[in-house]
Design a protein around this motif. Structure first.
Motif, PDB file in Angstrom:
ATOM      1  N   PRO A 325      67.283   8.647  24.418  1.00  9.79           N
ATOM      2  CA  PRO A 325      67.030   9.913  25.052  1.00  9.79           C
ATOM      3  C   PRO A 325      65.399  10.303  24.975  1.00  9.79           C
ATOM      4  CG  PRO A 325      68.856  10.184  23.762  1.00  9.79           C
ATOM      5  CD  PRO A 325      68.607   8.794  23.464  1.00  9.79           C
ATOM      6  N   ALA A 326      64.792   9.778  23.997  1.00  2.73           N
ATOM      7  CA  ALA A 326      63.341  10.004  23.827  1.00  2.73           C
ATOM      8  C   ALA A 326      62.499   9.246  25.032  1.00  2.73           C
ATOM      9  CB  ALA A 326      62.804   9.600  22.636  1.00  2.73           C
ATOM     10  N   GLU A 327      62.984   7.952  25.333  1.00  2.00           N
ATOM     11  CA  GLU A 327      62.497   7.015  26.263  1.00  2.00           C
ATOM     12  C   GLU A 327      62.659   7.301  27.566  1.00  2.00           C
ATOM     13  OE1 GLU A 327      62.792   3.463  23.049  1.00  2.00           O
ATOM     14  OE2 GLU A 327      64.339   3.764  24.382  1.00  2.00           O
ATOM     15  N   LYS A 328      63.615   8.374  27.849  1.00  3.45           N
ATOM     16  CA  LYS A 328      64.168   8.651  29.108  1.00  3.45           C
ATOM     17  C   LYS A 328      63.097   8.845  30.301  1.00  3.45           C
ATOM     18  CE  LYS A 328      65.368  12.721  30.143  1.00  3.45           C
ATOM     19  NZ  LYS A 328      66.023  13.961  30.201  1.00  3.45           N
ATOM     20  N   ALA A 329      61.988   9.458  30.115  1.00  5.01           N
ATOM     21  CA  ALA A 329      60.997   9.515  31.215  1.00  5.01           C
ATOM     22  C   ALA A 329      60.247   8.289  31.217  1.00  5.01           C
ATOM     23  CB  ALA A 329      60.141  10.862  30.774  1.00  5.01           C
ATOM     24  N   ARG A 330      59.978   7.535  30.089  1.00  4.17           N
ATOM     25  CA  ARG A 330      59.218   6.331  30.201  1.00  4.17           C
ATOM     26  C   ARG A 330      60.011   5.325  31.094  1.00  4.17           C
ATOM     27  NH1 ARG A 330      56.291   4.333  24.920  1.00  4.17           N
ATOM     28  NH2 ARG A 330      54.992   5.927  25.424  1.00  4.17           N
ATOM     29  N   VAL A 331      61.244   5.235  30.787  1.00  9.73           N
ATOM     30  CA  VAL A 331      62.014   4.031  31.568  1.00  9.73           C
ATOM     31  C   VAL A 331      62.318   4.462  33.045  1.00  9.73           C
ATOM     32  CG1 VAL A 331      64.311   2.903  31.585  1.00  9.73           C
ATOM     33  CG2 VAL A 331      62.906   2.982  29.604  1.00  9.73           C
ATOM     34  N   GLN A 332      62.478   5.793  33.309  1.00  8.42           N
ATOM     35  CA  GLN A 332      62.829   6.194  34.642  1.00  8.42           C
ATOM     36  C   GLN A 332      61.743   6.199  35.392  1.00  8.42           C
ATOM     37  OE1 GLN A 332      64.492  10.025  34.079  1.00  8.42           O
ATOM     38  NE2 GLN A 332      66.656   9.241  33.485  1.00  8.42           N
TER      39      GLN A 332
END
Length: 388
Positions: A325-332
């Protein structure tokens, strides 16, 4: 399925209607205003450049401010872009017209987050269906976009294409009002202490690499051949209504399968569905190589749309297993940046590619890239949780 997901599907339909409208006319306007062959698809390439510029900032902005604020800002960029493009067309300025398409590209880039917003509005077990439903909003776009390009030809005396941009302004106004009414999820900022892997660590995952490659090449090849199609059809003496019909059915091929793509993913797994998408893309190239009659273009573009649907929705679903969840913005954001960079290269190369390679050469160029995706997905470890 939650009401918000249905609302996002309608918002996606409005976004894609504007995008298809631009695809239907931008290359032809570029041909009318260009001084050199490479400039023909410059407006389309600028549209994708704007999309690329918006992807990563949009993902991070929405994580901080929420989906509603981000989507409203995106639609405001769309309104400004449609007005600037209209001024460029009326003034016969390619540079001003391209600036307008750049701004609309920003709006489209922000709107690509609709499918990710849908994931936040439903349970994990509904994710595949939610992605498919939002993408199915493009079925309305298949009707609205090309027909709006035809109906609006008499709306402005200065140019047969100027009326399309009045229609585009209307689409963005309706989308803005819809976003205002939707109960979108609030912002969910990263909590202190949550670990985020670096881009390097993320990209070392075979699953993430396969997902990104599927999205990049599936979208890039689709845009390359779709953008080149109106130019090739005009070269082979097909009139504009025929071209608009081919694009319309291409878009139906892109989005009608969305009604059952989610079900196919749940039953057969994401990996299998992406492989089917690659097979449809290969069939599209085979049809395109077999002739240049109306039905060759019709079938080729229809198969191209189906192939894109399976590879793109499959890649989006596969991506959800690659981050915390914490990486959502980075990966998307990274995924959108890479996918639409590939699409931008496809759009920029389309005009010059038709000129230098011809329609046959352009399709032969697409073959090894499709086979590369097929190989990456085929080799993907089947024990990965891709059928959840």
């Amino acid at each position: 399925m939650p009401f918000t997901v249905w609302g996002l599907a309608v918002a996606q339909a409005l976004l894609m209607s504007g995008n298809i409208l631009l695809v239907s006319v931008s290359a032809l306007i570029g041909q009318q205003l260009a001084d050199a062959p490479w400039q023909i698809t410059l407006p389309v390439a600028c549209q994708f450049a704007g999309l690329i510029v918006a992807t990563m900032p949009a993902a991070h902005l929405m994580q901080r401010l929420g989906r509603k604020a981000g989507f409203m800002l995106g639609n405001l960029f769309g309104l400004l872009g449609a007005w600037v493009a209209l001024q460029g067309l009326i003034g016969e300025s390619l540079s001003l017209f391209a600036c307008g398409t750049f701004l609309t590209g920003i709006a489209i880039g922000v709107g690509q987050q609709y499918r990710f917003a849908a994931l936040e509005a439903c349970d994990p077990g509904q994710h595949a269906r939610a992605i498919s439903l939002v993408m199915a909003g493009g079925i309305l776009a298949a009707v609205i976009g090309p027909n709006l390009a035809i109906w609006s030809q008499d709306w402005h005396a200065a140019s047969p294409y100027a009326g399309a941009f009045y229609g585009l302004l209307g689409l963005y106004v309706v989308a803005l009002l819809l976003i205002l009414l939707l109960p979108l999820p609030a912002a969910a900022p990263v909590q202190p202490g949550e670990r985020m892997r670096s881009y390097g660590d993320l990209l070392r995952q075979p699953l993430l690499l396969a997902a990104v490659a599927s999205g990049m090449i599936g979208y890039g090849i689709m845009v390359l051949l779709m953008t080149a199609t109106p130019l090739s059809m005009e070269h082979h003496s097909h009139d504009f209504p025929d071209t608009a019909m081919v694009i319309q059915w291409h878009v139906l091929g892109m989005f009608v399968p969305s009604f059952f793509t989610g079900g196919l993913i749940r039953r057969f797994g994401t990996r299998v569905v992406i492989l089917w998408g690659c097979a449809a893309l290969l069939l599209s190239v085979a049809v395109n190589l077999s002739g240049t009659g109306f039905w060759h273009y019709w079938w080729g573009m229809l198969l191209l749309g189906v192939g894109w649907n399976f590879t793109f929705i499959g890649a989006t679903h596969l991506l959800t297993f690659s981050y915390q969840p914490a990486e959502k913005a980075r990966v998307q954001g990274m995924n959108e940046f890479l996918v639409f960079t590939a699409a931008a290269f496809g759009s920029l190369f389309a005009g010059q590619g038709v000129t230098l390679l011809g329609w046959t050469g352009l399709n032969l160029f697409a073959l090894p890239w499709i086979l590369l995706v097929f190989a990456l997905i085929w080799r993907l470890n089947t024990r990965e949780p891709v059928a959840a």
